[in-house]
Scaffold this motif. Structure first.
Motif, mmCIF file in Angstrom:
data_model
loop_
_atom_site.group_PDB
_atom_site.id
_atom_site.type_symbol
_atom_site.label_atom_id
_atom_site.label_comp_id
_atom_site.label_asym_id
_atom_site.label_seq_id
_atom_site.Cartn_x
_atom_site.Cartn_y
_atom_site.Cartn_z
ATOM 1 N N ALA A 1 -64.681 -110.924 -37.549
ATOM 2 C CA ALA A 1 -65.079 -111.167 -36.157
ATOM 3 C C ALA A 1 -64.951 -109.931 -35.278
ATOM 4 O O ALA A 1 -65.615 -109.833 -34.243
ATOM 5 N N LEU A 2 -64.096 -108.987 -35.683
ATOM 6 C CA LEU A 2 -63.830 -107.810 -34.860
ATOM 7 C C LEU A 2 -64.712 -106.637 -35.272
ATOM 8 O O LEU A 2 -65.102 -106.509 -36.432
ATOM 9 N N THR A 3 -64.992 -105.789 -34.306
ATOM 10 C CA THR A 3 -65.678 -104.542 -34.611
ATOM 11 C C THR A 3 -64.680 -103.557 -35.215
ATOM 12 O O THR A 3 -63.461 -103.774 -35.173
ATOM 13 N N GLU A 4 -65.194 -102.467 -35.772
ATOM 14 C CA GLU A 4 -64.311 -101.470 -36.379
ATOM 15 C C GLU A 4 -63.340 -100.898 -35.352
ATOM 16 O O GLU A 4 -62.159 -100.700 -35.638
ATOM 17 N N ASP A 5 -63.832 -100.650 -34.135
ATOM 18 C CA ASP A 5 -62.969 -100.106 -33.087
ATOM 19 C C ASP A 5 -61.890 -101.104 -32.693
ATOM 20 O O ASP A 5 -60.734 -100.731 -32.474
ATOM 21 N N GLU A 6 -62.255 -102.387 -32.624
ATOM 22 C CA GLU A 6 -61.277 -103.419 -32.282
ATOM 23 C C GLU A 6 -60.205 -103.530 -33.363
ATOM 24 O O GLU A 6 -59.023 -103.709 -33.058
ATOM 25 N N ARG A 7 -60.614 -103.420 -34.612
ATOM 26 C CA ARG A 7 -59.637 -103.500 -35.700
ATOM 27 C C ARG A 7 -58.661 -102.328 -35.661
ATOM 28 O O ARG A 7 -57.477 -102.478 -35.982
ATOM 29 N N LYS A 8 -59.145 -101.157 -35.269
ATOM 30 C CA LYS A 8 -58.277 -99.985 -35.205
ATOM 31 C C LYS A 8 -57.284 -100.074 -34.044
ATOM 32 O O LYS A 8 -56.121 -99.681 -34.174
ATOM 33 N N MET A 9 -57.745 -100.608 -32.920
ATOM 34 C CA MET A 9 -56.930 -100.570 -31.705
ATOM 35 C C MET A 9 -55.946 -101.731 -31.600
ATOM 36 O O MET A 9 -54.869 -101.586 -31.025
ATOM 37 N N LEU A 10 -56.310 -102.885 -32.143
ATOM 38 C CA LEU A 10 -55.457 -104.065 -31.994
ATOM 39 C C LEU A 10 -54.449 -104.149 -33.139
ATOM 40 O O LEU A 10 -54.788 -103.955 -34.306
ATOM 41 N N LYS A 11 -53.204 -104.471 -32.782
ATOM 42 C CA LYS A 11 -52.128 -104.615 -33.780
ATOM 43 C C LYS A 11 -51.909 -106.105 -34.035
ATOM 44 O O LYS A 11 -51.179 -106.772 -33.288
ATOM 45 N N ILE A 12 -52.548 -106.607 -35.089
ATOM 46 C CA ILE A 12 -52.555 -108.047 -35.357
ATOM 47 C C ILE A 12 -51.726 -108.350 -36.599
ATOM 48 O O ILE A 12 -51.899 -107.720 -37.642
ATOM 49 N N THR A 13 -50.835 -109.319 -36.485
ATOM 50 C CA THR A 13 -50.009 -109.769 -37.600
ATOM 51 C C THR A 13 -50.202 -111.272 -37.780
ATOM 52 O O THR A 13 -50.057 -112.040 -36.816
ATOM 53 N N VAL A 14 -50.536 -111.692 -38.998
ATOM 54 C CA VAL A 14 -50.727 -113.114 -39.298
ATOM 55 C C VAL A 14 -49.550 -113.595 -40.133
ATOM 56 O O VAL A 14 -49.254 -113.021 -41.195
ATOM 57 N N LEU A 15 -48.868 -114.630 -39.672
ATOM 58 C CA LEU A 15 -47.690 -115.163 -40.350
ATOM 59 C C LEU A 15 -47.899 -116.633 -40.682
ATOM 60 O O LEU A 15 -48.621 -117.351 -39.980
ATOM 61 N N ARG A 16 -47.236 -117.072 -41.733
ATOM 62 C CA ARG A 16 -47.342 -118.472 -42.181
ATOM 63 C C ARG A 16 -46.177 -119.262 -41.609
ATOM 64 O O ARG A 16 -45.016 -118.842 -41.693
ATOM 65 N N GLY A 17 -46.489 -120.402 -41.017
ATOM 66 C CA GLY A 17 -45.437 -121.250 -40.472
ATOM 67 C C GLY A 17 -46.033 -122.447 -39.759
ATOM 68 O O GLY A 17 -47.201 -122.442 -39.352
ATOM 69 N N VAL A 18 -45.234 -123.484 -39.607
ATOM 70 C CA VAL A 18 -45.671 -124.712 -38.940
ATOM 71 C C VAL A 18 -45.384 -124.579 -37.455
ATOM 72 O O VAL A 18 -44.244 -124.347 -37.051
ATOM 73 N N ARG A 19 -46.409 -124.740 -36.637
ATOM 74 C CA ARG A 19 -46.268 -124.437 -35.217
ATOM 75 C C ARG A 19 -45.364 -125.407 -34.462
ATOM 76 O O ARG A 19 -44.864 -125.071 -33.392
ATOM 77 N N ASP A 20 -45.167 -126.617 -34.991
ATOM 78 C CA ASP A 20 -44.286 -127.558 -34.298
ATOM 79 C C ASP A 20 -42.909 -127.633 -34.965
ATOM 80 O O ASP A 20 -42.211 -128.642 -34.869
ATOM 81 N N ASP A 21 -42.508 -126.526 -35.636
ATOM 82 C CA ASP A 21 -41.184 -126.420 -36.239
ATOM 83 C C ASP A 21 -40.360 -125.413 -35.436
ATOM 84 O O ASP A 21 -40.787 -124.274 -35.215
ATOM 85 N N ARG A 22 -39.184 -125.818 -35.010
ATOM 86 C CA ARG A 22 -38.352 -124.977 -34.135
ATOM 87 C C ARG A 22 -37.981 -123.657 -34.813
ATOM 88 O O ARG A 22 -38.029 -122.593 -34.191
ATOM 89 N N ASN A 23 -37.594 -123.725 -36.082
ATOM 90 C CA ASN A 23 -37.204 -122.503 -36.794
ATOM 91 C C ASN A 23 -38.364 -121.516 -36.902
ATOM 92 O O ASN A 23 -38.168 -120.301 -36.784
ATOM 93 N N ALA A 24 -39.567 -122.053 -37.131
ATOM 94 C CA ALA A 24 -40.737 -121.181 -37.225
ATOM 95 C C ALA A 24 -41.003 -120.475 -35.900
ATOM 96 O O ALA A 24 -41.318 -119.280 -35.863
ATOM 97 N N LEU A 25 -40.842 -121.189 -34.798
ATOM 98 C CA LEU A 25 -41.062 -120.576 -33.477
ATOM 99 C C LEU A 25 -39.975 -119.557 -33.155
ATOM 100 O O LEU A 25 -40.252 -118.511 -32.554
ATOM 101 N N GLU A 26 -38.762 -119.849 -33.556
ATOM 102 C CA GLU A 26 -37.691 -118.874 -33.342
ATOM 103 C C GLU A 26 -37.944 -117.603 -34.148
ATOM 104 O O GLU A 26 -37.652 -116.493 -33.688
ATOM 105 N N SER A 27 -38.519 -117.749 -35.349
ATOM 106 C CA SER A 27 -38.726 -116.594 -36.223
ATOM 107 C C SER A 27 -39.793 -115.642 -35.703
ATOM 108 O O SER A 27 -39.863 -114.491 -36.134
ATOM 109 N N VAL A 28 -40.650 -116.105 -34.774
ATOM 110 C CA VAL A 28 -41.678 -115.220 -34.200
ATOM 111 C C VAL A 28 -41.322 -114.852 -32.761
ATOM 112 O O VAL A 28 -42.168 -114.385 -32.007
#
Length: 665
Positions: free
Chosen positions: A177-204
């Motif tokens: 979805a991103l252009t090459e320039d967007e990929r270079k400039m944005l610092k994106i990290t994808v993590l695995r976890g359940v969004r309605d779990d307290r421990n998962a939210l604390e870990s991010v």
């Protein structure tokens, strides 16, 4: 006992090395094995040396100790002059090879492989602070991420996506979805976890974030809204020590949005929450034209409907779905024009916006569909048409007697299939030179919408061009709902001239409307205008606007945003000339017509004319009147001319100060 101890040690060993996250525990195991190996070999080596020639050496014990360590570490040669027996040296070489080549190097290799695997599946955790946090990885986050790229200040912050979907798929989705320039400039990290779990939210580090987007994963999950609500509550609890963290909360169902609006925003001081209904956002992205956004869809009112104009708007929707409800409700809030209001503002001219819904099995499905519209339809003129009543113009139902027919939107419900000849004839009958007609195909199935669009009556495929562009004054735009991919309709539109009036809409990745941020800013200014009754020298800065905004309930915040949504329609209706006092009066009545629909769609009930007069009289006499807000009733849902002078001022001050709202953009 010994077997139990050995079994316990083996269980702990397997448990430790079977979990890639326990790298430190694994290191402790390796060091422990090395330590015990040395503890075994050194004393035994000293004992063996004393049985041989080692006792002739000066300080032989120390030499043997270091020699034993050296052989283990070197583990590739024998010293025939050594005081240690050759067999023992061979044993030490084997031990050294096993410890360092077999265990240590294998451990290091596994550690690196496990680290890489953990990164790929999103289980690695980092320390984040002042980051943007996306809770959920649906395609709806893609335009949000691209929007962050436009802000230079946002590029230096980490963007963290927490999702319980497969992280590899999300990374590919974002990458594509991103252009090459967007990929270079944005610092994106994808993590695995359940969004309605307290421990998962604390870990991010949700409590250290700069901004939160509670979007969710699969929008078609029946538990989507519940999980987002749980996620929002947990995040709010973890962030309780902070103030006004920007938070975007996405719901799918209108019922979820309705119940959340009833909350008081002032009790949620840690979050500055913007509520978005996904399908309503889809409708707003298509239908709202506020002048400063690049909307590729033609407006329902085309280039605007002025006071002297004879045009009306007719919106036809096929399919009785959540999508058609969202498109119909947003259309009903937008389509209010000055030519609907007569000269003395006492009642409507008879012109109305008409919204027609067509669907098979309308009789059986209508009851459920219109439940959220109950208050609105109780006052509206509505018509029901089926095959038997089509030749008579349908069965007409007028709203309950309110002394005046003051709503400027009417409804039509048609029980039929778009492939039926009589329904096709009905569609053709909607053509009128004084009507801006728009057709929306809103069935759930994308292929059915495409089929319906391609095989409409030929009149709907007549594309009139003017100055090299489609003239939508004479061409009917056809909006085609495509929930997954829009490519088929785009291809037909771009390659085949007769389909140039087809517009796909509604894909998940296109369902976020970026202009909502501008409408929120406009809504804050409208709130300030209300608060000061228009008595101010200049529009203040964001800090004062935000302070007043946070004191509102979510319902009143949304009311101001809906008011901002109509600014484009007002501007097109007024044209570029300066407003006269007559213009202000007429546009104030238009604003009140819009407000009536907004409140009725929000579930408020109107008082009868008699009940309203009694309340006005009590207020005039200084008596205390009952607060109707908690009962979801409102005494201002009424014709503009029936309002008190003080109440009409609220509509007037928005119109008089609209330039301040527009100039601040």
């Amino acid at each position: 006992m010994k077997c139990k101890i050995v079994s316990e040690l083996l269980w702990r060993f397997d448990r430790t090395f079977g979990n890639s996250k326990k790298w430190f525990s694994q290191l402790v195991w390796v060091l422990a094995i090395l330590f015990f190996a040395f503890c075994f070999c050194i004393p035994l080596g000293n004992w063996l040396s004393r049985l041989s020639m080692a006792n002739e050496l000066v300080d032989g014990g120390a030499n043997v100790t270091w020699y034993t360590i050296g052989v283990i570490l070197k583990s590739n040669s024998l010293d025939w002059k050594s005081p240690l027996p050759h067999v023992w040296q061979m044993f030490l070489v084997f031990v050294g090879t096993f410890l360092f080549s077999g265990i240590t190097l294998t451990y290091v290799g596994n550690l690196l492989r496990n680290r890489l695997e953990a990164y790929k599946n999103g289980s690695v955790r980092y320390h984040f602070e002042d980051h943007f946090l996306f809770l959920g990885g649906s395609e709806m986050i893609l335009p949000m991420i691209k929007e962050l790229y436009k802000d230079q200040d946002c590029r230096r912050r980490h963007i963290v996506v927490l999702s319980d979907e497969e992280t590899g798929k999300i990374r590919i989705r974002i990458h594509d979805a991103l252009t090459e320039d967007e990929r270079k400039m944005l610092k994106i990290t994808v993590l695995r976890g359940v969004r309605d779990d307290r421990n998962a939210l604390e870990s991010v580090y949700v409590d250290k974030t700069n901004r939160i987007y509670v979007v969710g994963d699969n929008p078609y999950d029946s538990e989507h809204d519940s999980k987002n609500m749980a996620c929002w509550n947990i995040a709010k609890d973890l962030c309780c020590q902070r103030k006004n963290i920007p938070c975007l909360l996405v719901f799918n169902c209108a019922s979820s949005t309705y119940q959340f609006k009833q909350r008081k925003a002032e009790v949620d001081t840690c979050f500055d929450t913007t509520l978005i209904n996904r399908l309503e956002s889809v409708a707003q992205r298509v239908l709202v034209h506020n002048g400063h956004d690049d909307n590729l869809y033609p407006a329902l009112d085309r280039n605007g409907i002025g006071k002297e104009d004879k045009h009306t708007v007719h919106v036809v929707l096929y399919g009785l779905t959540d999508v058609s409800y969202a498109m119909a409700s947003v259309s009903a809030q937008l389509c209010h024009f000055p030519n609907f209001v007569n000269d003395d503002l006492s009642e409507n001219t008879g012109r109305r916006t008409k919204i027609t819904l067509i669907a098979p099995d309308m009789k059986t499905e209508l009851t459920t569909f219109i439940q959220p519209l109950r208050q609105l339809l109780s006052l509206s003129k509505s018509t029901f048409i089926d095959k038997d009543s089509a030749h008579m113009g349908g069965v007409v139902k007028n709203g309950r007697n309110m002394e005046k027919d003051f709503l400027d939107v009417e409804w039509e419900f048609v029980d039929g299939n778009i492939a039926d000849d009589w329904v096709r004839d009905l569609l053709l009958s909607y053509y009128d030179e004084s009507t801006y007609l728009t057709l929306m195909l809103c069935q759930h199935e994308a292929d059915k919408n495409i089929t319906s669009a391609l095989f409409l009556p030929n009149k709907f495929h007549e594309v009139v061009m003017k100055d090299g562009r489609i003239d939508f004054e004479k061409t009917v735009p056809v909006f085609v709902y495509q929930p997954k991919s829009e490519e088929m309709v785009k291809s037909a539109r771009e390659q085949i001239p007769m389909f140039a009036n087809l517009f796909p809409f509604g894909s998940i990745k296109e369902s976020y409307d970026p202009s909502i941020q501008q409408r929120i800013r406009d809504g804050k200014r409208i709130n300030y205008i209300y608060h000061t009754l228009g008595q101010y020298d200049a529009m203040p800065g964001d800090e004062e606007l935000d302070h007043l905004w946070h004191a509102l309930s979510y319902s009143k915040q949304m009311s101001n945003i809906y008011s901002a949504m109509h600014i484009g329609c007002k501007l097109r209706s007024m044209g570029n000339h300066p407003l006269t006092e007559d213009d202000v009066k007429v546009m104030s009545a238009v604003e009140h017509n819009r407000w009536n629909l907004e409140k009725l769609l929000a579930g408020y009930e109107a008082l009868t004319a008699e009940e309203r007069k009694k309340r006005i009289l009590k207020k005039a006499q200084g008596e205390t009147v009952e607060d109707l807000e908690n009962q979801h009733e409102h005494d201002c849902i009424a014709p503009f001319n029936d309002l008190t002078e003080k109440t009409r001022e609220y509509d007037e001050i928005v119109v008089r100060n609209m330039d301040d709202i527009v100039e601040m953009r």
